[in-house]
Design an enzyme around this catalytic site. Sequence first.
Site, PDB file in Angstrom:
ATOM      1  N   SER A  47       0.831  -1.199   0.000  1.00  0.00           N
ATOM      2  CA  SER A  47       0.000   0.000   0.000  1.00  0.00           C
ATOM      3  C   SER A  47       0.870   1.255   0.000  1.00  0.00           C
ATOM      4  O   SER A  47       1.724   1.419  -0.870  1.00  0.00           O
ATOM      5  CB  SER A  47      -0.947  -0.041   1.204  1.00  0.00           C
ATOM      6  OG  SER A  47      -1.989   0.889   1.044  1.00  0.00           O
ATOM      7  N   ASP A  65      -9.283  -4.013  -5.751  1.00  0.00           N
ATOM      8  CA  ASP A  65      -9.115  -4.959  -4.642  1.00  0.00           C
ATOM      9  C   ASP A  65      -9.957  -4.601  -3.429  1.00  0.00           C
ATOM     10  O   ASP A  65      -9.694  -5.062  -2.319  1.00  0.00           O
ATOM     11  CB  ASP A  65      -7.642  -5.056  -4.248  1.00  0.00           C
ATOM     12  CG  ASP A  65      -7.071  -3.730  -3.758  1.00  0.00           C
ATOM     13  OD1 ASP A  65      -7.823  -2.747  -3.632  1.00  0.00           O
ATOM     14  OD2 ASP A  65      -5.854  -3.675  -3.490  1.00  0.00           O
ATOM     15  N   HIS A 104       2.133   0.392 -25.480  1.00  0.00           N
ATOM     16  CA  HIS A 104       2.335   1.300 -24.351  1.00  0.00           C
ATOM     17  C   HIS A 104       1.139   2.243 -24.209  1.00  0.00           C
ATOM     18  O   HIS A 104       0.631   2.790 -25.181  1.00  0.00           O
ATOM     19  CB  HIS A 104       3.604   2.119 -24.557  1.00  0.00           C
ATOM     20  CG  HIS A 104       3.935   3.009 -23.387  1.00  0.00           C
ATOM     21  ND1 HIS A 104       4.400   2.508 -22.189  1.00  0.00           N
ATOM     22  CD2 HIS A 104       3.846   4.358 -23.229  1.00  0.00           C
ATOM     23  CE1 HIS A 104       4.597   3.504 -21.346  1.00  0.00           C
ATOM     24  NE2 HIS A 104       4.271   4.627 -21.958  1.00  0.00           N
TER      25      HIS A 104
END
Length: 642
Positions: free
Chosen positions: A199, A470, A514
Amino acid sequence: MPPWRFRSGDLACAMAIAVATATAASVGVAAGAGDGEAEFDYRKLSGIIIPGFASTQLRAWSVLDCPYSPFDFNPLDSVWLDSTKLFSAVNCWLKCMLLDPYNQTDHPECKSRPDSGLSAITELDPGYITGPLSSIWKEWVKWCVDFGIEANAIIAVPYDWRLPPSMLEERDLYFHKLKLTFEIALKLRGGPSLVFAHSMGNNVFRYFLEWLKLEIAPKHYIQWLEKHIHAYFAVGAPLLGSTESVRATLSGTTSGLPVTEGTARLMFNSFAASLWLLPFSKYCKADNVYWKHFFEGKAHVNRQQCDEMEYSSDNSGWPTTLVSIEVPTVRGTDAYPSIMDITEDITSNMECGKPTLLSFSAREVSDGTLFKTMLDYDPQSKALIHQLEKYYQGDPVLNPLTPWERPPIKNVFCIYGIDTKTEVGYYFAPSGKPYPDNWIITDVIYEFEQSLLSRSGHSFSGKPNNSSGDGTVSYNSLSWCKQWLGPKVNITRTPQAEHDGSDLQTSMNADHHHGEDLFPNMTRAPHVKYITYYEDAESIPGWRTAVWELDKANHRNIVRMPVVMRELWLEMWHDMHPYSKSKFVTKAFRGPLRHEDCHWDYAKARCGFPEFCEYRYMFGDVHLGMSCRLKYSSTMLLRQYL
């Protein structure tokens, strides 16, 4: 992001240190083993752990008498996190936690400082009940001890997570100490270190790398990194920030603490580090900071320079508008324009008394436009503007609210969870109450299963990501590290659980353009959690870059997952072995590696994975699964992954 939520697990990602050290003790291979293999020694490696936001214990460094409470604060008493004092003396506790929002100094009556060593990051609130609820690294440390890892191989580098990056160095010399930590580890162990960050710990490490550029001669910078750092594992890194920080800034997020949202907001906004997690545009970069060498002593602001895509695309590359607020029409101040000035085209046609809905992109959040707009009716925004301008836009090393480039480290692994419902946008309205309760959230926008949903469950317009985040950090922020991959990438998808390779899917030399996401066209079996590997060992000779996406892995608990421990272990075992035959460890199969990985198969009335596990009862086993143990040593099992 805050890990406690009173079921935590911030950064056990460093489990892979076991690869570097325990293997030497329990599964090391030497030439004398009778198999002719050359000797190799993992004991030279160290693991440097950089914890995330609110993942380090803070201890009092003052004597504070708390009236009407049986508890006082004395030097070395736990402050973050002492739930007993938080319940019984919240005002005293806040004095020890709060910082001055303008200069980041301590409260006149109480100061707190970060604890040191592994004990600072194992449990935030040790105790029979609170310990397991606030556990971060305790289970991981126990696991390391079981595998014979030496104490000096695991080095925690806790820090005061309330402070912005420049203040960490100014007050605590944190980055000088971190540099010395790497150098001492090399001297002590004889080899480079593995860096594990979770994190906001990744933000800290990024700043350290930029700070190091100004401390070391340019021609020695890469040499220093190659000598001291073997690999960098970025777990749950908010590479483009996190929308949860906006929620915490405007309305407060308790994350399971027994405080009101207003109190949480008051505390959060006193920490200038809270802005370190603000979301920002992927199209905007800051000025080059090397002005320091040429304009020493002159004022400088790291202003953002945005390319054309910022203005031709929607929402700064995010799936939707980050913040929308309902505001009245008010006068502007001399220092900052009013809402009327900023939205002249909107308010010119506004009906009398009707509130205006203003929307802000990630760029407008990170450059301060949001807070300047709010200043007229939320005076506390002045402190946020000051923090943003002084500690981020005016930082002498780096404006952290700008996109990351790949760190110049030989081995980089980016690991994060996907496919969980994650907040990506908010609607706010005035509550009519005084600060800090003057805002309420009227709606929340989530990303989930390639769509955008409101809090009520209705679909929402925007540009959803290929997956969801998440649960704390959105997918576009986590997956920004895919931009570090080269034009040709090998993609592999396997089940997270042990498997025989029957559900293995691969795509070799997939084209990667990219600036675009890389998302494979692969199938998923129902009720199966997968891990998808994106690997590149060709675009930069001698360097490797890998991205691992784990289905349903929660931001705060990903490091507790056995699959993360297993994959890190195997990768480092393979990487350091002199006879490894490929750039990355094989994904063709996964079998048990520890006794704990064996289990009883009730359908077949035997131990699962019979080729690896057998029934072997030992005194103290209380169920059949405990009696299932490995047939062979870990050494033999690991050799098949070479």
